[in-house]
Enzyme design. Sequence first.
Site, PDB file in Angstrom:
ATOM      1  N   HIS A 186       1.017  -1.103   0.015  1.00 54.54           N
ATOM      2  CA  HIS A 186      -0.044  -0.031   0.105  1.00 54.54           C
ATOM      3  C   HIS A 186       0.896   1.143   0.000  1.00 54.54           C
ATOM      4  O   HIS A 186       1.691   1.314   0.688  1.00 54.54           O
ATOM      5  CB  HIS A 186      -1.046   0.037   1.444  1.00 54.54           C
ATOM      6  CG  HIS A 186      -1.711  -1.062   1.449  1.00 54.54           C
ATOM      7  ND1 HIS A 186      -1.467  -2.321   1.715  1.00 54.54           N
ATOM      8  CD2 HIS A 186      -3.121  -1.266   0.787  1.00 54.54           C
ATOM      9  CE1 HIS A 186      -2.577  -3.185   1.440  1.00 54.54           C
ATOM     10  NE2 HIS A 186      -3.504  -2.602   1.003  1.00 54.54           N
ATOM     11  N   LYS A 230      -0.934  -7.936  -4.825  1.00 54.11           N
ATOM     12  CA  LYS A 230      -1.951  -6.855  -4.720  1.00 54.11           C
ATOM     13  C   LYS A 230      -1.189  -5.536  -4.384  1.00 54.11           C
ATOM     14  O   LYS A 230      -0.478  -5.417  -3.409  1.00 54.11           O
ATOM     15  CB  LYS A 230      -3.190  -7.206  -3.544  1.00 54.11           C
ATOM     16  CG  LYS A 230      -3.981  -5.915  -3.122  1.00 54.11           C
ATOM     17  CD  LYS A 230      -4.671  -6.184  -2.102  1.00 54.11           C
ATOM     18  CE  LYS A 230      -5.569  -4.867  -1.738  1.00 54.11           C
ATOM     19  NZ  LYS A 230      -6.116  -5.073  -0.251  1.00 54.11           N
ATOM     20  N   LYS A 283     -15.718  21.629 -20.947  1.00 55.74           N
ATOM     21  CA  LYS A 283     -16.647  21.733 -22.161  1.00 55.74           C
ATOM     22  C   LYS A 283     -16.100  22.414 -23.204  1.00 55.74           C
ATOM     23  O   LYS A 283     -16.302  22.131 -24.496  1.00 55.74           O
ATOM     24  CB  LYS A 283     -17.874  22.300 -21.741  1.00 55.74           C
ATOM     25  CG  LYS A 283     -18.981  21.066 -20.979  1.00 55.74           C
ATOM     26  CD  LYS A 283     -20.140  21.850 -20.865  1.00 55.74           C
ATOM     27  CE  LYS A 283     -21.145  20.898 -20.760  1.00 55.74           C
ATOM     28  NZ  LYS A 283     -22.537  21.263 -20.512  1.00 55.74           N
ATOM     29  N   ASP A 320     -26.565  19.030 -25.387  1.00 58.51           N
ATOM     30  CA  ASP A 320     -27.626  19.913 -24.463  1.00 58.51           C
ATOM     31  C   ASP A 320     -28.580  20.979 -25.267  1.00 58.51           C
ATOM     32  O   ASP A 320     -29.866  21.036 -24.807  1.00 58.51           O
ATOM     33  CB  ASP A 320     -26.568  20.868 -23.748  1.00 58.51           C
ATOM     34  CG  ASP A 320     -25.967  20.356 -22.634  1.00 58.51           C
ATOM     35  OD1 ASP A 320     -26.408  19.320 -22.104  1.00 58.51           O
ATOM     36  OD2 ASP A 320     -24.780  20.664 -22.254  1.00 58.51           O
TER      37      ASP A 320
HETATM   38  P1  NAP Z   1     -22.398  27.981 -15.269  1.00 59.51           P
HETATM   39  O1  NAP Z   1     -21.796  27.951 -16.612  1.00 59.51           O
HETATM   40  O2  NAP Z   1     -21.763  28.133 -14.065  1.00 59.51           O
HETATM   41  O3  NAP Z   1     -23.432  29.524 -15.313  1.00 59.51           O
HETATM   42  C1  NAP Z   1     -24.282  29.600 -14.055  1.00 59.51           C
HETATM   43  C2  NAP Z   1     -25.042  30.710 -14.413  1.00 59.51           C
HETATM   44  O4  NAP Z   1     -25.939  31.231 -13.350  1.00 59.51           O
HETATM   45  C3  NAP Z   1     -24.188  31.995 -14.392  1.00 59.51           C
HETATM   46  O5  NAP Z   1     -24.763  32.943 -15.429  1.00 59.51           O
HETATM   47  C4  NAP Z   1     -24.226  32.627 -13.029  1.00 59.51           C
HETATM   48  O6  NAP Z   1     -23.968  33.772 -12.953  1.00 59.51           O
HETATM   49  C5  NAP Z   1     -25.717  32.308 -12.614  1.00 59.51           C
HETATM   50  N1  NAP Z   1     -25.840  32.315 -11.354  1.00 59.51           N
HETATM   51  C6  NAP Z   1     -25.222  31.261 -10.548  1.00 59.51           C
HETATM   52  N2  NAP Z   1     -25.531  31.677  -9.130  1.00 59.51           N
HETATM   53  C7  NAP Z   1     -26.606  32.438  -9.211  1.00 59.51           C
HETATM   54  C8  NAP Z   1     -27.399  33.065  -8.380  1.00 59.51           C
HETATM   55  N3  NAP Z   1     -27.316  32.771  -7.023  1.00 59.51           N
HETATM   56  N4  NAP Z   1     -28.095  34.031  -8.472  1.00 59.51           N
HETATM   57  C9  NAP Z   1     -28.271  34.305 -10.025  1.00 59.51           C
HETATM   58  N5  NAP Z   1     -27.527  33.975 -10.926  1.00 59.51           N
HETATM   59  C10 NAP Z   1     -26.782  32.949 -10.409  1.00 59.51           C
HETATM   60  O7  NAP Z   1     -23.398  26.723 -15.175  1.00 59.51           O
HETATM   61  P2  NAP Z   1     -24.218  25.969 -16.253  1.00 59.51           P
HETATM   62  O8  NAP Z   1     -23.241  25.002 -16.772  1.00 59.51           O
HETATM   63  O9  NAP Z   1     -24.548  26.873 -17.236  1.00 59.51           O
HETATM   64  O10 NAP Z   1     -25.223  25.303 -15.643  1.00 59.51           O
HETATM   65  C11 NAP Z   1     -26.504  26.021 -14.986  1.00 59.51           C
HETATM   66  C12 NAP Z   1     -27.466  25.092 -14.283  1.00 59.51           C
HETATM   67  O11 NAP Z   1     -28.184  24.439 -15.244  1.00 59.51           O
HETATM   68  C13 NAP Z   1     -26.786  24.264 -13.338  1.00 59.51           C
HETATM   69  O12 NAP Z   1     -26.671  24.869 -11.914  1.00 59.51           O
HETATM   70  C14 NAP Z   1     -27.680  23.027 -13.578  1.00 59.51           C
HETATM   71  O13 NAP Z   1     -28.564  22.910 -12.207  1.00 59.51           O
HETATM   72  C15 NAP Z   1     -28.316  23.123 -14.649  1.00 59.51           C
HETATM   73  N6  NAP Z   1     -28.043  22.016 -15.561  1.00 59.51           N
HETATM   74  C16 NAP Z   1     -28.965  21.178 -15.995  1.00 59.51           C
HETATM   75  C17 NAP Z   1     -28.774  20.265 -17.252  1.00 59.51           C
HETATM   76  C18 NAP Z   1     -29.718  19.331 -17.539  1.00 59.51           C
HETATM   77  O14 NAP Z   1     -29.380  18.516 -18.345  1.00 59.51           O
HETATM   78  N7  NAP Z   1     -31.106  19.559 -17.115  1.00 59.51           N
HETATM   79  C19 NAP Z   1     -27.328  20.308 -17.685  1.00 59.51           C
HETATM   80  C20 NAP Z   1     -26.464  20.811 -17.062  1.00 59.51           C
HETATM   81  C21 NAP Z   1     -26.748  22.083 -16.202  1.00 59.51           C
HETATM   82  P3  NAP Z   1     -22.464  34.874 -12.862  1.00 59.51           P
HETATM   83  O15 NAP Z   1     -21.899  34.852 -14.287  1.00 59.51           O
HETATM   84  O16 NAP Z   1     -22.640  36.080 -12.158  1.00 59.51           O
HETATM   85  O17 NAP Z   1     -21.772  33.608 -12.012  1.00 59.51           O
END
Ligand code: NAP
Length: 496
Positions: free
Chosen positions: A111, A136, A282, A318
């Site tokens: 280990h 192992k 991404k 997406d």
């Molecule tokens: P991201 O790139 O981090 O973007 C998040 C966005 O939300 C930014 O514009 C951020 O603003 C804003 N934000 C964060 N906290 C906030 C708050 N408390 N009040 C107001 N605005 C706020 O994230 P993302 O990848 O786009 O994902 C966003 C959300 O989508 C995730 O949290 C997740 O729940 C959801 N999602 C869903 C799927 C699906 O397949 N259903 C897939 C991926 C993600 P700032 O620029 O000011 O930081």
Amino acid sequence: MICVSIGRSRHKHMLAEHAHLVEQGAQLVELRLDYISSRVNIQRLLKDRPCATVVTVRREQDGGKYTGSEDARMIMLREAIANGVEYIDLEDDIAGQIPRFGKTKRIISHHNFRNTPDHLRELHAKMKALDADIVKIATMANQPHDNLRILEMMQESDCPTIGMCMGDIGTPSRILGPKFGAPFTYATFHHERALAPGQLSYDQMVNVYRHNKIKPDTAVYGVVADPVGHSLSPQIHNAAFGEAGINAVYVPFRVPFDGLGQFMEDSNRLGIKGLSVTIPHKEAIAKFLTKVDPAVKGIGAVNTVLFKDEEVLGYNTDYKAAIDCLEHALGGAALPGTPSPLHDKKVLVLGAGGVARAVMYGLQRRGAKTTIASRTRSRAQVLADTFGGKCVEWQARHVPTDIVVNCTPVGMHPNVDESPFSKANIKPTMVVFDTVYNPESTLLLKEAASHGCRIVTGVEMFIRQAALQYLLFTGQEAPEGLMRETLKRAIGPVKY
Ligand code: NAP
């Protein structure tokens, strides 16, 4: 085969877990005697053992709990051998002092909780020379490349060898063991009681990763992210592979931002055929691709990678998933030659991150009239300029609209009592789409449903993007119902 480790402080609990595991189908169990807090009664533990057993008494320096004298430990190990236990675990520094006896097979173990050393093959040769039936080697993974090194060491060895990396970066090496020739791998009785860092539970190994089905020719898929532990993609993709009888496994790869290049270089040797890509890779993954689809060019982000012949192909599922969900809520996609039901609809997009980008791209292609608001105005302005929409201040976001799409994490677990859009501004004619999927019934969706709005859940989008990935991975339609059921089971019940 899976060897399930049991570490309990009382004999009766160890015996009960041993019996329970055999009822669950376990064929090999490791009894970690170093966990027993009283005087160890080896005969009691081994007398009526219900399956083949490994006895281990691990010292603190090797990650165990044993703090007694080395002489007393040797006596315990010898006594287990004298009682005819199937396997005895002997650390490489003491194996020379305990000779072979009877039918007990010798697991010679090493280990390293700091790193995965350079000299794995020399170490292996020394351990094999200690009259090993099985070698192992468990080391700490500090980078994803350590997984490949330990798996290839195992594959090239000329005696049965179990090579595993510890820590969550090392999880792939535990799952992929049988692909690289491991005679068995270790799992824990319960996922909250791991006996080594990064160890998975027997239930996860069997029911999520279908470990007993992994063979040298099993195709590898996975999600590359950092962190990756929260990802529910392994559960849904593995369930889908299982249902379709596809010889493939889907693995969580935790890859730090600066480790992506090496990981992509290792992917072929790991047997990887396809990847889901998420934060923080991404955008960065684009430079390792040979071709991308038009959506990737438009959005500037990749969420799916396919390794096909000599090509490394990038896709974004997406955007299509989000738009399909919205069109479905509006009565279905348009017939060829007719406009989308999203055409000319007023859509308010909240947030300006990766998901908002994909949504804005799709809405622009469907001819929707978008308004975007985000906490950081400048980010929203960039998306409005890129995809032809209006940008408003976050405080001024409650504009008249037909559709609201939340692309912020507001309302996500654990902040489930927050909503990004005030209920006073919700109108019954609206379609409200929350991309947050954990929980499925966010406060925004509950309030929208109570106003009689049509709602679209993040679960629906998640399932659609995963189903599109599955189609790219396998060329087959995904079992969406099973994927949905698996995801909902993982995140808990819905309440509107
Ligand atoms: P991201 O790139 O981090 O973007 C998040 C966005 O939300 C930014 O514009 C951020 O603003 C804003 N934000 C964060 N906290 C906030 C708050 N408390 N009040 C107001 N605005 C706020 O994230 P993302 O990848 O786009 O994902 C966003 C959300 O989508 C995730 O949290 C997740 O729940 C959801 N999602 C869903 C799927 C699906 O397949 N259903 C897939 C991926 C993600 P700032 O620029 O000011 O930081």
